[in-house]
Design a protein around this motif. Sequence first.
Motif, PDB file in Angstrom:
ATOM      1  N   ILE A  17       0.869  -1.099  -0.089  1.00 50.54           N
ATOM      2  CA  ILE A  17       0.188   0.112   0.099  1.00 50.54           C
ATOM      3  C   ILE A  17       0.956   1.328   0.092  1.00 50.54           C
ATOM      4  O   ILE A  17       0.602   2.285  -0.516  1.00 50.54           O
ATOM      5  N   ARG A  38      14.054  -1.361   3.179  1.00 49.80           N
ATOM      6  CA  ARG A  38      14.931  -1.995   2.360  1.00 49.80           C
ATOM      7  C   ARG A  38      15.398  -1.314   1.120  1.00 49.80           C
ATOM      8  O   ARG A  38      14.440  -0.941   0.446  1.00 49.80           O
ATOM      9  N   LEU A  41      14.379  -2.420  -2.785  1.00 52.08           N
ATOM     10  CA  LEU A  41      12.830  -1.902  -2.935  1.00 52.08           C
ATOM     11  C   LEU A  41      12.843  -0.431  -3.336  1.00 52.08           C
ATOM     12  O   LEU A  41      12.012  -0.214  -4.403  1.00 52.08           O
ATOM     13  N   VAL A  59      12.109   2.980  10.575  1.00 49.68           N
ATOM     14  CA  VAL A  59      11.183   3.698  11.572  1.00 49.68           C
ATOM     15  C   VAL A  59      11.490   3.057  13.088  1.00 49.68           C
ATOM     16  O   VAL A  59      10.884   3.797  13.871  1.00 49.68           O
ATOM     17  N   CYS A  81       3.056   4.393   7.163  1.00 51.05           N
ATOM     18  CA  CYS A  81       2.460   3.196   6.810  1.00 51.05           C
ATOM     19  C   CYS A  81       3.105   1.898   7.255  1.00 51.05           C
ATOM     20  O   CYS A  81       2.322   0.929   7.359  1.00 51.05           O
ATOM     21  N   ALA A  82       4.170   2.147   7.742  1.00 53.41           N
ATOM     22  CA  ALA A  82       4.842   0.880   8.447  1.00 53.41           C
ATOM     23  C   ALA A  82       4.150   0.270   9.377  1.00 53.41           C
ATOM     24  O   ALA A  82       3.488   0.583  10.415  1.00 53.41           O
ATOM     25  N   PHE A  84       3.682  -4.267  10.805  1.00 55.84           N
ATOM     26  CA  PHE A  84       3.692  -5.777  10.501  1.00 55.84           C
ATOM     27  C   PHE A  84       2.286  -6.574  11.213  1.00 55.84           C
ATOM     28  O   PHE A  84       1.707  -6.214  12.309  1.00 55.84           O
ATOM     29  N   LEU A 104       7.072  -1.383  16.327  1.00 60.19           N
ATOM     30  CA  LEU A 104       6.985  -1.143  14.800  1.00 60.19           C
ATOM     31  C   LEU A 104       5.675  -0.333  14.201  1.00 60.19           C
ATOM     32  O   LEU A 104       5.535   0.332  13.417  1.00 60.19           O
ATOM     33  N   ALA A 136      -3.854   2.338  10.090  1.00 59.14           N
ATOM     34  CA  ALA A 136      -4.342   1.419  11.181  1.00 59.14           C
ATOM     35  C   ALA A 136      -5.065   0.134  10.291  1.00 59.14           C
ATOM     36  O   ALA A 136      -4.379  -0.414   9.433  1.00 59.14           O
ATOM     37  N   THR A 183      -8.885  -6.425   3.783  1.00 58.87           N
ATOM     38  CA  THR A 183      -7.902  -7.267   3.425  1.00 58.87           C
ATOM     39  C   THR A 183      -7.225  -7.034   1.911  1.00 58.87           C
ATOM     40  O   THR A 183      -8.043  -7.025   1.101  1.00 58.87           O
ATOM     41  N   VAL A 184      -6.069  -6.715   2.044  1.00 58.14           N
ATOM     42  CA  VAL A 184      -5.553  -5.981   0.837  1.00 58.14           C
ATOM     43  C   VAL A 184      -4.430  -7.055   0.189  1.00 58.14           C
ATOM     44  O   VAL A 184      -3.597  -7.507   0.873  1.00 58.14           O
ATOM     45  N   SER A 188       3.263  -8.925   1.489  1.00 63.13           N
ATOM     46  CA  SER A 188       3.057  -9.693   2.963  1.00 63.13           C
ATOM     47  C   SER A 188       1.919 -10.553   2.980  1.00 63.13           C
ATOM     48  O   SER A 188       1.872 -11.619   3.684  1.00 63.13           O
TER      49      SER A 188
HETATM   50  P1  NAD Z   1       3.969  -5.031   3.201  1.00 64.74           P
HETATM   51  O1  NAD Z   1       3.603  -5.835   4.629  1.00 64.74           O
HETATM   52  O2  NAD Z   1       3.758  -6.185   1.972  1.00 64.74           O
HETATM   53  O3  NAD Z   1       5.005  -4.287   3.154  1.00 64.74           O
HETATM   54  C1  NAD Z   1       5.651  -3.733   4.471  1.00 64.74           C
HETATM   55  C2  NAD Z   1       6.755  -2.729   4.015  1.00 64.74           C
HETATM   56  O4  NAD Z   1       7.313  -2.310   5.342  1.00 64.74           O
HETATM   57  C3  NAD Z   1       7.870  -3.351   3.404  1.00 64.74           C
HETATM   58  O5  NAD Z   1       8.475  -2.782   2.119  1.00 64.74           O
HETATM   59  C4  NAD Z   1       9.064  -3.501   4.313  1.00 64.74           C
HETATM   60  O6  NAD Z   1      10.320  -3.388   3.779  1.00 64.74           O
HETATM   61  C5  NAD Z   1       8.686  -2.054   5.261  1.00 64.74           C
HETATM   62  N1  NAD Z   1       9.213  -2.284   6.411  1.00 64.74           N
HETATM   63  C6  NAD Z   1       9.119  -3.087   7.404  1.00 64.74           C
HETATM   64  N2  NAD Z   1       9.703  -2.837   8.529  1.00 64.74           N
HETATM   65  C7  NAD Z   1      10.172  -1.731   8.552  1.00 64.74           C
HETATM   66  C8  NAD Z   1      10.966  -0.638   9.355  1.00 64.74           C
HETATM   67  N3  NAD Z   1      11.068  -1.069  10.466  1.00 64.74           N
HETATM   68  N4  NAD Z   1      11.055   0.567   8.889  1.00 64.74           N
HETATM   69  C9  NAD Z   1      10.649   1.142   7.612  1.00 64.74           C
HETATM   70  N5  NAD Z   1      10.045   0.151   6.713  1.00 64.74           N
HETATM   71  C10 NAD Z   1       9.660  -1.332   7.247  1.00 64.74           C
HETATM   72  O7  NAD Z   1       2.987  -3.986   2.821  1.00 64.74           O
HETATM   73  P2  NAD Z   1       1.275  -3.841   3.257  1.00 64.74           P
HETATM   74  O8  NAD Z   1       0.618  -5.202   3.318  1.00 64.74           O
HETATM   75  O9  NAD Z   1       0.816  -2.991   2.296  1.00 64.74           O
HETATM   76  O10 NAD Z   1       1.198  -3.319   4.747  1.00 64.74           O
HETATM   77  C11 NAD Z   1       1.192  -1.942   4.873  1.00 64.74           C
HETATM   78  C12 NAD Z   1       0.726  -1.335   5.975  1.00 64.74           C
HETATM   79  O11 NAD Z   1      -0.681  -1.553   5.896  1.00 64.74           O
HETATM   80  C13 NAD Z   1       0.899  -2.097   7.364  1.00 64.74           C
HETATM   81  O12 NAD Z   1       0.957  -0.969   8.462  1.00 64.74           O
HETATM   82  C14 NAD Z   1      -0.261  -2.918   7.506  1.00 64.74           C
HETATM   83  O13 NAD Z   1      -0.450  -3.288   8.828  1.00 64.74           O
HETATM   84  C15 NAD Z   1      -1.431  -2.232   6.562  1.00 64.74           C
HETATM   85  N6  NAD Z   1      -2.546  -3.134   6.627  1.00 64.74           N
HETATM   86  C16 NAD Z   1      -2.201  -4.101   5.357  1.00 64.74           C
HETATM   87  C17 NAD Z   1      -3.370  -4.750   5.281  1.00 64.74           C
HETATM   88  C18 NAD Z   1      -3.278  -5.817   4.121  1.00 64.74           C
HETATM   89  O14 NAD Z   1      -4.329  -6.498   3.925  1.00 64.74           O
HETATM   90  N7  NAD Z   1      -2.173  -5.884   3.346  1.00 64.74           N
HETATM   91  C19 NAD Z   1      -4.567  -4.478   5.676  1.00 64.74           C
HETATM   92  C20 NAD Z   1      -5.040  -3.389   6.635  1.00 64.74           C
HETATM   93  C21 NAD Z   1      -3.551  -2.762   6.843  1.00 64.74           C
END
Ligand code: NAD
Length: 249
Positions: A17, A38, A41, A59, A81-82, A84, A104, A136, A183-184, A188
């Motif tokens: 995202i 990273r 990327l 971060v 946006c970060a 896990f 994180l 969030a 869910t996106v 990850s």
């Molecule tokens: P992703 O999880 O695929 O990628 C996460 C990115 O964060 C990676 O590029 C990684 O290198 C980076 N990252 C990890 N640790 C880091 C750090 N310490 N400092 C800086 N960067 C760091 O991406 P995503 O699934 O789009 O998730 C992004 C955000 O969206 C997250 O906060 C996640 O919780 C939230 N989110 C995701 C979903 C989903 O379904 N994918 C749904 C709701 C919320």
Amino acid sequence: MRLKGKTLLITAAGQGIGRASAIACLREGARVIATDVRADLLDRLATEAPGMLTSTLDVRDPSAVEACARVLPPLDGLFNCAGFVHEGSVLDCDEAAWDFSLELNVKSMYRTTRAFLPGMLDKAAQGASPAILNMASMASSIKGFPNRFVYGVTKAAVIGLTKSIAADFVARGIRCNALCPGTVDTPSLRQRIANAPDPVQAEKNFIARQPMGRLATVDDISPMVVYLLSDESRFVTGQAVLVDGGVTI
Ligand code: NAD
């Protein structure tokens, strides 16, 4: 050009995202500083999106965040946006897993906000309208999901952090909102599906909880990021904005 003249910083912009949002904001005329832990990327992003500014930023590293704020110009927009996804219930979450997710997913936003907000306040005092956007999730104080214990804890905390900052700075021209996607389909999520004992069934389960019958794409989410960082949302602050395909209807 809905973001023309704005300087934005996005964390975790290397994939998913964050990446899609960085590209969408660039297209809308913003100067975008895409950051991620990273470098590989970011290198790919810089090649594929000419004009994108990139900088590695972990971060979880307080001095790196402070140094970044010192060298960059004041921001018009900060997209934290970060985050896990830890999988499991409270019984699966040991102290190290708890600390990692809180650090994180939540403390990093406290840290970046403390570092970048003073510059944003200066800009607001000069007539600009800066905005903070925190990632969030629908899995938060909005809705509980099985096996998302500490994730839900952290994303609920993000909503609280967002509302507190919004309340403290609304009169000084700063807006702060939280984005709550469903869910996106991101790298990850694909990894979580691949790691499941039965990946085909795992993907079906993710889709089954989406009333629209499909996962979100990153491009279902990025338009809301553009909106919440733009002046079009100038009367919107302190909100947890759901983009969930109807999960919480
Ligand atoms: P992703 O999880 O695929 O990628 C996460 C990115 O964060 C990676 O590029 C990684 O290198 C980076 N990252 C990890 N640790 C880091 C750090 N310490 N400092 C800086 N960067 C760091 O991406 P995503 O699934 O789009 O998730 C992004 C955000 O969206 C997250 O906060 C996640 O919780 C939230 N989110 C995701 C979903 C989903 O379904 N994918 C749904 C709701 C919320």
